[in-house]
Motif scaffolding. Sequence first.
Motif, short mmCIF file in Angstrom:
data_model
loop_
_atom_site.label_atom_id
_atom_site.label_comp_id
_atom_site.label_asym_id
_atom_site.label_seq_id
_atom_site.Cartn_x
_atom_site.Cartn_y
_atom_site.Cartn_z
N SER A 265 27.26 -18.65 -34.49
CA SER A 265 27.81 -17.58 -33.90
C SER A 265 29.71 -16.94 -34.39
N ILE A 266 29.25 -15.47 -33.69
CA ILE A 266 30.49 -15.15 -33.59
C ILE A 266 31.48 -14.74 -32.64
N VAL A 267 32.34 -14.62 -32.29
CA VAL A 267 33.22 -14.86 -30.76
C VAL A 267 34.23 -13.51 -31.25
N SER A 268 34.61 -12.76 -30.78
CA SER A 268 35.75 -11.85 -30.88
C SER A 268 36.42 -11.79 -29.54
N SER A 269 38.26 -12.08 -29.68
CA SER A 269 38.43 -12.41 -28.69
C SER A 269 39.67 -11.32 -29.37
N LYS A 270 40.76 -11.11 -27.54
CA LYS A 270 42.18 -10.20 -27.44
C LYS A 270 43.22 -11.11 -27.13
N ASN A 271 44.03 -10.37 -26.37
CA ASN A 271 45.36 -11.64 -26.22
C ASN A 271 44.62 -11.90 -24.79
N GLY A 272 45.62 -13.05 -24.87
CA GLY A 272 45.01 -14.45 -23.77
C GLY A 272 44.02 -15.35 -24.56
N SER A 273 42.52 -15.49 -24.91
CA SER A 273 41.79 -16.27 -25.55
C SER A 273 42.13 -17.09 -25.84
N ILE A 274 41.85 -18.21 -26.12
CA ILE A 274 41.62 -19.64 -26.63
C ILE A 274 40.64 -20.01 -26.89
N PHE A 275 41.42 -21.19 -28.40
CA PHE A 275 39.98 -22.06 -28.55
C PHE A 275 40.00 -23.35 -28.92
N PHE A 276 39.21 -23.72 -28.81
CA PHE A 276 39.17 -24.42 -29.16
C PHE A 276 38.24 -25.03 -30.02
N TYR A 277 39.29 -26.31 -31.13
CA TYR A 277 38.46 -26.16 -32.44
C TYR A 277 37.98 -27.71 -32.50
#
Length: 84
Positions: free
Chosen positions: A61-73
């Motif tokens: 999967s490919i996810v693009s994000s902008k200001n305010g995005s949160i990623f969990f790994y």
Amino acid sequence: MQVLQKGEYTGEIVLSKQLDGSTLTHTHYARHNDNPDWHYHENLHICFVFQGGRSETKKESIVSSKNGSIFFYHAEETHRWISP
């Protein structure tokens, strides 16, 4: 594949603090300074995008994000990032 230890990231670490067994970092990922290599971190971590953006690839999967995005790994979750 690159394995990153606790507190290591592919960007430039501007500030790092220890707090109750956790590591908090402010990491700068420069525009057009991609890290297209697959890697993982020995620890779980959360990434909050303050400014700019990023494109993350996890498995298929490919996810693009902008200001305010949160990623969990999750710990040892293979991924890579490319500047959008």
